[in-house]
Design a protein around this motif. Structure first.
Motif, PDB file in Angstrom:
ATOM      1  N   LEU A  75      19.811  64.090  73.604  1.00  0.00           N
ATOM      2  CA  LEU A  75      19.640  63.334  72.337  1.00  0.00           C
ATOM      3  C   LEU A  75      20.892  62.876  72.174  1.00  0.00           C
ATOM      4  O   LEU A  75      21.804  62.817  72.802  1.00  0.00           O
ATOM      5  N   SER A  76      20.787  61.761  71.239  1.00  0.00           N
ATOM      6  CA  SER A  76      21.998  61.508  70.489  1.00  0.00           C
ATOM      7  C   SER A  76      23.052  62.493  69.940  1.00  0.00           C
ATOM      8  O   SER A  76      22.609  63.185  69.112  1.00  0.00           O
ATOM      9  N   SER A  95      11.722  53.375  62.517  1.00  0.00           N
ATOM     10  CA  SER A  95      12.315  54.504  63.305  1.00  0.00           C
ATOM     11  C   SER A  95      11.146  54.501  64.546  1.00  0.00           C
ATOM     12  O   SER A  95      10.028  54.372  64.479  1.00  0.00           O
ATOM     13  N   VAL A  96      11.733  55.044  65.583  1.00  0.00           N
ATOM     14  CA  VAL A  96      11.128  55.346  66.924  1.00  0.00           C
ATOM     15  C   VAL A  96      10.482  56.705  66.824  1.00  0.00           C
ATOM     16  O   VAL A  96       9.515  57.071  67.705  1.00  0.00           O
ATOM     17  N   GLY A  97      11.013  57.641  66.149  1.00  0.00           N
ATOM     18  CA  GLY A  97      10.389  59.012  66.177  1.00  0.00           C
ATOM     19  C   GLY A  97      11.656  59.789  65.157  1.00  0.00           C
ATOM     20  O   GLY A  97      12.338  59.406  64.559  1.00  0.00           O
ATOM     21  N   PRO A  98      11.149  61.262  64.993  1.00  0.00           N
ATOM     22  CA  PRO A  98      11.578  62.140  64.420  1.00  0.00           C
ATOM     23  C   PRO A  98      13.334  62.684  64.607  1.00  0.00           C
ATOM     24  O   PRO A  98      14.119  63.050  63.860  1.00  0.00           O
ATOM     25  N   LEU A  99      13.656  62.524  66.070  1.00  0.00           N
ATOM     26  CA  LEU A  99      14.752  62.768  66.604  1.00  0.00           C
ATOM     27  C   LEU A  99      15.704  61.598  66.717  1.00  0.00           C
ATOM     28  O   LEU A  99      15.120  60.354  67.121  1.00  0.00           O
ATOM     29  N   SER A 100      17.179  61.795  66.879  1.00  0.00           N
ATOM     30  CA  SER A 100      18.267  60.902  66.854  1.00  0.00           C
ATOM     31  C   SER A 100      18.360  60.727  68.510  1.00  0.00           C
ATOM     32  O   SER A 100      18.638  61.423  69.183  1.00  0.00           O
ATOM     33  N   LEU A 101      18.153  59.579  69.085  1.00  0.00           N
ATOM     34  CA  LEU A 101      18.125  59.184  70.477  1.00  0.00           C
ATOM     35  C   LEU A 101      19.433  58.271  70.824  1.00  0.00           C
ATOM     36  O   LEU A 101      19.740  57.662  69.963  1.00  0.00           O
ATOM     37  N   ARG A 150      -1.327  59.504  73.890  1.00  0.00           N
ATOM     38  CA  ARG A 150      -1.767  59.647  72.516  1.00  0.00           C
ATOM     39  C   ARG A 150      -3.040  60.262  72.198  1.00  0.00           C
ATOM     40  O   ARG A 150      -3.060  60.580  70.962  1.00  0.00           O
ATOM     41  N   GLN A 156      17.160  55.006  74.932  1.00  0.00           N
ATOM     42  CA  GLN A 156      16.225  55.930  75.122  1.00  0.00           C
ATOM     43  C   GLN A 156      15.072  55.044  73.860  1.00  0.00           C
ATOM     44  O   GLN A 156      13.847  54.774  74.091  1.00  0.00           O
ATOM     45  N   VAL A 159      13.281  52.020  75.259  1.00  0.00           N
ATOM     46  CA  VAL A 159      12.212  52.398  76.099  1.00  0.00           C
ATOM     47  C   VAL A 159      10.905  52.471  75.123  1.00  0.00           C
ATOM     48  O   VAL A 159       9.903  52.101  75.474  1.00  0.00           O
ATOM     49  N   ILE A 160      11.330  53.392  73.918  1.00  0.00           N
ATOM     50  CA  ILE A 160      10.074  53.492  72.944  1.00  0.00           C
ATOM     51  C   ILE A 160       9.836  52.403  72.401  1.00  0.00           C
ATOM     52  O   ILE A 160       8.454  52.087  72.385  1.00  0.00           O
ATOM     53  N   ASP A 218       7.861  65.223  70.694  1.00  0.00           N
ATOM     54  CA  ASP A 218       8.738  65.114  69.152  1.00  0.00           C
ATOM     55  C   ASP A 218       7.824  64.752  68.026  1.00  0.00           C
ATOM     56  O   ASP A 218       7.937  65.367  67.016  1.00  0.00           O
ATOM     57  N   ARG A 219       6.615  64.041  68.258  1.00  0.00           N
ATOM     58  CA  ARG A 219       6.012  63.661  67.081  1.00  0.00           C
ATOM     59  C   ARG A 219       4.966  64.753  66.787  1.00  0.00           C
ATOM     60  O   ARG A 219       4.114  64.668  65.709  1.00  0.00           O
ATOM     61  N   ASN A 228       7.577  50.532  74.902  1.00  0.00           N
ATOM     62  CA  ASN A 228       6.080  50.928  75.113  1.00  0.00           C
ATOM     63  C   ASN A 228       5.486  50.398  74.118  1.00  0.00           C
ATOM     64  O   ASN A 228       4.197  50.333  74.311  1.00  0.00           O
ATOM     65  N   GLU A 229       5.936  50.522  72.890  1.00  0.00           N
ATOM     66  CA  GLU A 229       5.207  50.227  71.849  1.00  0.00           C
ATOM     67  C   GLU A 229       4.854  48.679  71.793  1.00  0.00           C
ATOM     68  O   GLU A 229       3.303  48.436  71.483  1.00  0.00           O
ATOM     69  N   ASN A 252       9.063  61.745  73.467  1.00  0.00           N
ATOM     70  CA  ASN A 252       8.828  61.113  72.024  1.00  0.00           C
ATOM     71  C   ASN A 252       7.578  61.527  71.551  1.00  0.00           C
ATOM     72  O   ASN A 252       7.390  61.816  70.188  1.00  0.00           O
ATOM     73  N   VAL A 254      10.999  59.722  78.836  1.00  0.00           N
ATOM     74  CA  VAL A 254      11.707  59.133  77.260  1.00  0.00           C
ATOM     75  C   VAL A 254      10.297  59.214  76.287  1.00  0.00           C
ATOM     76  O   VAL A 254      10.291  59.695  75.407  1.00  0.00           O
ATOM     77  N   ILE A 255       9.193  58.624  76.907  1.00  0.00           N
ATOM     78  CA  ILE A 255       7.913  58.308  76.124  1.00  0.00           C
ATOM     79  C   ILE A 255       7.214  59.735  76.001  1.00  0.00           C
ATOM     80  O   ILE A 255       6.856  60.023  74.805  1.00  0.00           O
ATOM     81  N   ASP A 294       7.896  54.118  60.442  1.00  0.00           N
ATOM     82  CA  ASP A 294       7.317  54.507  61.736  1.00  0.00           C
ATOM     83  C   ASP A 294       6.982  53.332  62.842  1.00  0.00           C
ATOM     84  O   ASP A 294       6.167  52.680  62.107  1.00  0.00           O
ATOM     85  N   ILE A 295       7.621  52.908  63.504  1.00  0.00           N
ATOM     86  CA  ILE A 295       7.113  51.918  64.475  1.00  0.00           C
ATOM     87  C   ILE A 295       5.540  51.775  64.736  1.00  0.00           C
ATOM     88  O   ILE A 295       5.246  50.758  64.977  1.00  0.00           O
ATOM     89  N   ARG A 296       5.103  52.819  64.752  1.00  0.00           N
ATOM     90  CA  ARG A 296       3.471  52.868  64.888  1.00  0.00           C
ATOM     91  C   ARG A 296       3.012  52.148  64.090  1.00  0.00           C
ATOM     92  O   ARG A 296       1.681  51.764  64.345  1.00  0.00           O
TER      93      ARG A 296
END
Lengths: 189, 189
Positions: B31-32, A161-167, B126, A171, A174-175, B181-182, A178-179, B178, B174-175, A124-126
């Motif tokens: 999504l992708s 990874s930027v999140g649970p879904l495939s983007l 967040r 997109q 962007v994430i 999604d989390r 933002n991080e 995301n 997008v953000i 996770d990027i976070r």
């Protein structure tokens, strides 16, 4: 993606999905009423008829870029119409093109700082601590091939990874940005 | 944004910035290699020559939407060419149009669940706990007027922020998505 500037701005998807590159340019470089001056975007293109070509968009020099897809498409079309060599050739302000191969490009980026590979099963990027200049590698709608991914990993890239879904690629950008925006002052590439 | 379908798909920014709406459609629904079936997007348009019009894009019904800006532009053009009334008129599958006013639209959304207003000085997204169906209100490149913002707040909307920089509407979407999604399974509107 098509590596010649002979496509129509009225059909960017038909030009080997140049539309994807357009959206990546915009999401990388544009803020609301502003430009991300500390971001550069490399688009490494391997499509016909003249691969490889890499386009470089530099936030600190870019001009003539509006938020719409066609605007980025116009800059890409111009850059793909230039005569290309191994070095970087200037197209429009802040847009360059080169024949540089993926291996060499990755060497350049990894020498500058942290290198990351975007993958759905990455960390996770976070949870990542970004330091100094950072570069992110991500694929288009086809993703990277196994050998390309292996090459990126041999350059020391960590999978995130930027999140649970495939983007979509834009997109993801962007994430990622933002991080980075949320961390302390970082240079971003 | 222009409220008639008489614009050219070759100049979406020239059509009162229809390009912004196009990107919001794509970032909300795609999504992708997939569609966000639990997302709906309302685009409330107040431009000339026939305001107000609200377009509704429903993820669970949408068809004929590709990731490129022109594809969304084509669906918007079609919807803006329909004869409009106070109820919802079907345009293409998953796309509807109505004369509904902002006040009534906000009442509908707030009755369904949590309502949020995106503002740069809002609380960090967040830190928010999302529950059930959630709706987010955000402006175009001009932002909301003071009175529009006041109206949104009177409907119980909480102001939230997606990050430290001012982003485009589609980038904010997008953000936000995301973030959703989390979290645990949420319906999103």
């Amino acid at each position: 993606m098509r590596t010649a500037g002979d496509f129509s701005l009225n059909d960017l998807p038909g030009a080997g999905r140049i539309d994807i590159a357009c959206r990546c340019v915009t999401s990388s470089l544009l803020l609301s009423h502003g430009v991300r001056r500390n971001v550069s975007l490399y688009i490494h293109m391997l499509g016909e008829p003249d691969p490889p070509k890499t386009l470089l968009f530099k936030g600190d020099e870019i001009k003539y870029l509006s938020p719409d897809e066609r605007s980025a498409g116009s800059l890409i079309k111009k850059a793909l119409s230039m005569k290309v060599s191994r070095g970087w050739i200037n197209s429009t302000p802040g847009v360059m093109v080169s024949r540089i191969c993926m291996d060499e490009l990755l060497d350049e980026l990894s020498a500058r700082g942290q290198l990351f590979l975007l993958r759905e099963d990455g960390e996770d990027i976070r949870n990542i601590e970004f330091k100094g200049e950072v570069s992110f590698v991500l694929g288009d709608h086809m993703g990277l091939t196994n050998s390309q991914e292996e090459l990126v990993r041999t350059k020391g890239a960590k999978a995130i990874s930027v999140g649970p879904l495939s983007l979509h690629a834009d997109q993801c950008i962007v994430i990622v940005l933002n991080e980075i925006d949320r961390t302390s002052e970082n240079k971003f590439c």
